[in-house]
Design an enzyme around this catalytic site. Structure first.
Site, PDB file in Angstrom:
ATOM      1  N   HIS A   1       0.725   8.187  -3.701  1.00  0.00           N
ATOM      2  CA  HIS A   1       0.093   6.954  -4.193  1.00  0.00           C
ATOM      3  C   HIS A   1       1.099   5.788  -4.186  1.00  0.00           C
ATOM      4  CE1 HIS A   1      -2.649   4.634  -6.948  1.00  0.00           C
ATOM      5  NE2 HIS A   1      -1.488   4.056  -7.245  1.00  0.00           N
ATOM      6  N   GLU A   2       2.225   6.013  -4.828  1.00  0.00           N
ATOM      7  CA  GLU A   2       3.215   4.930  -4.922  1.00  0.00           C
ATOM      8  C   GLU A   2       3.763   4.584  -3.542  1.00  0.00           C
ATOM      9  OE1 GLU A   2       3.206   3.236  -7.469  1.00  0.00           O
ATOM     10  OE2 GLU A   2       2.199   4.657  -8.803  1.00  0.00           O
TER      11      GLU A   2
ATOM     12  N   HIS B   1       1.562   2.062  -1.888  1.00  0.00           N
ATOM     13  CA  HIS B   1       1.908   0.690  -2.312  1.00  0.00           C
ATOM     14  C   HIS B   1       3.144   0.211  -1.555  1.00  0.00           C
ATOM     15  CE1 HIS B   1      -0.892   0.153  -5.597  1.00  0.00           C
ATOM     16  NE2 HIS B   1      -0.420   1.161  -6.307  1.00  0.00           N
TER      17      HIS B   1
ATOM     18  N   HIS C   1       2.406  -1.040   1.824  1.00  0.00           N
ATOM     19  CA  HIS C   1       1.760  -2.360   1.758  1.00  0.00           C
ATOM     20  C   HIS C   1       2.831  -3.458   1.695  1.00  0.00           C
ATOM     21  CE1 HIS C   1      -1.924  -4.565  -0.279  1.00  0.00           C
ATOM     22  NE2 HIS C   1      -1.726  -4.986   0.952  1.00  0.00           N
TER      23      HIS C   1
HETATM   24 ZN   LIG Z   1      -1.247   2.111  -7.985  1.00  0.00          ZN
END
Ligand SMILES: [Zn+2]
Length: 672
Positions: free
Chosen positions: A464-465, A468, A471
């Site tokens: 998940h991290e 990010h 991105h």
């Molecule tokens: Zn998040």
């Protein structure tokens, strides 16, 4: 004392322009902030009083570069304040909150500056701006207006005071929480360890060592307390642990957050009223994809009903298991995880302790890098550079030999780190004023071990991290204002939640989920059972989450509650909250909502993004390949590299050709 040139203010000429962590002392931050703020003030005054008529270059582009030194000092300081706090850093953070708030109010209230932006914006159709420039101008104008630039006199003054007080309260809220999590622990006797798997015992030993104690201790860290609640057969002790965990911020001591929450809510309402909005939620949601409180409630309630029904059915099964085990009475919140773990083992023959050896931290870091390599051609090379803590590690990220970013991973829990997991950019990508490559960090709270073994949930958090981080790292825009994760709050979780899907791809697990000792791949049947159990206990997770999101929304709609705890109870009552489940984050430790503005009336965002991530991953499935190059290229072009260069809806539609419905989400959670 020898003279010490402030390394925060000098040029960082080391590798990749990383901050010289080995030279920075805590005492450097105060003077560096003062100097950087003075420099930014001078730059902004120069822009505002420029005798030349406003142009995009002399106003917007100049503003983009005006706070360079402050960005650099702040990038380092806030990294340390979150990941490795000390008393000195906490003191400074408390001092800085009102100063930074005053500084930003000063900019917003700078009449001459706003007039230049407003003049440009009014004539935007005649300026012949490119798409990115037009978008940035629009966003600057919107930011100033929403911050109160059109207010004057006593109203403007009051808004400034309200914002300053909110900044102080937000900092206090998170510091109280950190203190509560740091201070509470309980020694575990040999009897208390009975029934706990090795990894929990080892984590408890490491937690004791960190506190300078013999033996084993239980702490409120999620990666220790959750497995403790899953495995400890000692019901009385589970209750003590659970109550301590859920009482954070509500202990009637100096770190009590309840009065702070009430004051924050009342000031937010005042802020919305001053700006002409019916409620803080209406104000906050306006620039998001959801746009209105009704749209948020509509999504949450569509998910709530099926989740609640399923959770009630699950509760009955767990209560029966408990009664069969000879314990009478109601299933309580401290029982849920314990019986749920037993049921998982019975129904899926899946036991957390059997899974963990296949999920070493090293293997999962490698897996997250490998997926990024296959999708986007990124390569990762470990760097030997000084960082702020011995546990933090850095990699250079390249593509076709070209430097893309520096990635820092800081994975282990420690008392100086705030709880949770997050991604932050110490430096964001931009092209204006000379290309600037990003420095991106993932901070987690995994239990340290030798080797460190993750739960499947932990591995998901790591992915998940890292989503990010991609991105930020793949961002390819001119202006820092719209770089990377500078997108709508309810869009920002799309790249991160989407990336979690690759952890479930069987070929990724087959390649990377290998036993840490033998190097053997996970047995096929264990993998099938793990994937089949993917929706296990999702009703519980959904109820925990949606109830928190509904309380958050209710807090910010209508008049601010004088007693937030009473309002919380009322909302839960209206929802028909199942008794053995509590909110994922109750008010006194709901830092998403109270440690600053970030997720206030925005906790729903995770679910809003989930509607899109389920649909976005289906694009790969439909292409017949989880690594389909054409779909990956579209994902990078329209979403991962685009930052906030367009409205989120336009970005998503460019990637997928349409907007998604809620069905893939319900299916993904096993609630369809
Ligand atoms: Zn998040």
């Amino acid at each position: 004392m020898t003279a010490h040139a402030n390394p925060l203010l000098s040029d960082w000429t080391g590798p990749f322009g990383l901050p010289p962590f080995d030279a920075i002392r805590d005492g450097d931050f105060g003077p560096a902030f003062d100097a950087a703020m003075a420099e930014a003030r001078a730059n902004i005054a120069r822009i505002a009083t420029d005798p030349a008529p406003p142009t995009f270059a002399n106003t917007i582009e100049a503003l983009e570069l005006a706070e360079g030194a402050l960005d650099r000092v702040g990038g380092v300081f806030y990294t340390l304040a979150g990941a490795d706090s000390t008393d000195a850093r906490e003191d400074l953070q408390r001092d800085l909150a009102p100063k930074m708030s005053a500084f930003s109010s000063e900019i917003i209230n700078n009449r001459a500056l706003f007039l230049r932006i407003d003049t440009l914006w009014q004539s935007r159709d005649r300026l012949d701006l490119g798409a990115e420039e037009a978008r940035v101008l629009d966003l600057y104008h919107r930011m100033f207006v929403r911050a109160g630039a059109q207010l004057a006199g006593p109203e403007a003054e009051r808004l400034t005071a309200v914002k300053a007080r909110l900044a102080v309260l937000g900092t206090r809220f998170s510091q109280n929480l950190l203190a509560e999590e740091r201070d509470w622990f309980r020694d575990l006797s040999a009897d208390d360890l009975a029934g706990l798997p090795d990894f929990v015992v080892e984590t408890a030993a490491a937690a004791a060592a960190e506190r300078g104690r013999e033996g084993h201790v239980l702490t409120l860290n999620r990666s220790l307390i959750v497995p403790f609640l899953q495995f400890s057969p000692n019901r009385a002790l589970r209750r003590i642990a659970y109550e301590a965990w859920t009482a954070r911020g509500a202990n009637g001591n100096a770190a009590d957050n309840r009065a702070i929450a009430a004051e924050i809510l009342s000031l937010r309402q005042e802020r919305a009223t001053l700006l002409g909005y019916p409620s803080f939620a209406a104000y906050k949601l306006e620039p998001e994809m959801a746009k209105t409180p009704d749209a948020v409630r509509d999504l949450l309630m569509r998910v709530w009903q099926p989740a609640r029904d399923k959770a009630e059915a699950d509760a009955a099964v767990l209560a029966r298991m408990m009664h069969e085990g000879g314990i009478n009475g109601d299933l309580e919140p401290w029982d849920w995880r314990y019986y749920s773990e037993k049921r998982r083992k019975a129904e899926h023959d899946l036991d957390e302790a059997a899974i963990k050896p296949y999920f070493s931290l090293e293997a999962m870091i490698e897996a997250s890098f490998d997926v990024a390599h296959r999708l986007f051609g990124l390569e990762f090379r470990a760097l030997d550079v000084p960082l702020y803590h011995p546990d933090a590690r850095a990699w250079e990220v390249t593509r076709d030999g070209r430097h893309i970013a520096v990635f820092i991973g800081d994975y282990f829990a420690r008392a100086s780190k705030r709880s949770g997991a997050w991604c932050t950019a110490m430096r964001t990508q931009r092209k204006l004023g000379g290309a600037q490559a990003p420095i991106v960090m993932n901070v987690c709270n995994f239990a340290k071990g030798n080797p460190s073994l993750l739960s499947y949930d932990d591995a998901r958090t790591l992915f998940h991290e890292f989503g990010h981080a991609l991105h930020q790292m793949l961002s390819d825009v001119t202006y820092g204002f719209i770089s990377g994760t500078s997108v709508a709050r309810d869009f920002v979780e799309l790249p991160s939640q989407l990336y979690e899907h690759w952890l479930e791809v069987p070929e990724v697990l087959a390649k990377h989920a290998r036993h840490y000792r033998t190097g053997e791949a996970m047995p096929q049947d264990l993998m099938s059972r793990l994937l089949a159990a993917g929706t296990y206990d999702q009703a519980f997770a959904t109820v925990e989450y949606v109830s928190s999101a509904m309380v958050d929304l209710a807090f910010h709609e209508g008049p601010a509650p004088a007693d937030p705890m009473a309002r919380q109870a009322e909302v839960l009552g209206e929802l028909g909250m199942p008794k053995p489940i509590r909110m994922r984050h109750a008010t006194p430790h709901f830092s998403h909502v109270f440690s600053g503005d970030g997720y206030s009336s925005g906790y729903y965002s995770y679910m809003w993004s989930e509607v899109m991530d389920a649909d976005a991953f289906a694009a790969f499935t439909e292409a017949g390949d989880a690594f389909d190059p054409e779909t990956a290229r579209k994902l990078e072009t329209h979403i991962l590299s685009a930052g906030g260069s367009q409205e989120a809806e336009a970005l998503y539609t460019a990637f997928r050709g349409r907007m998604p419905g809620v069905e893939p989400l319900l299916k993904g959670r096993g609630l369809a």
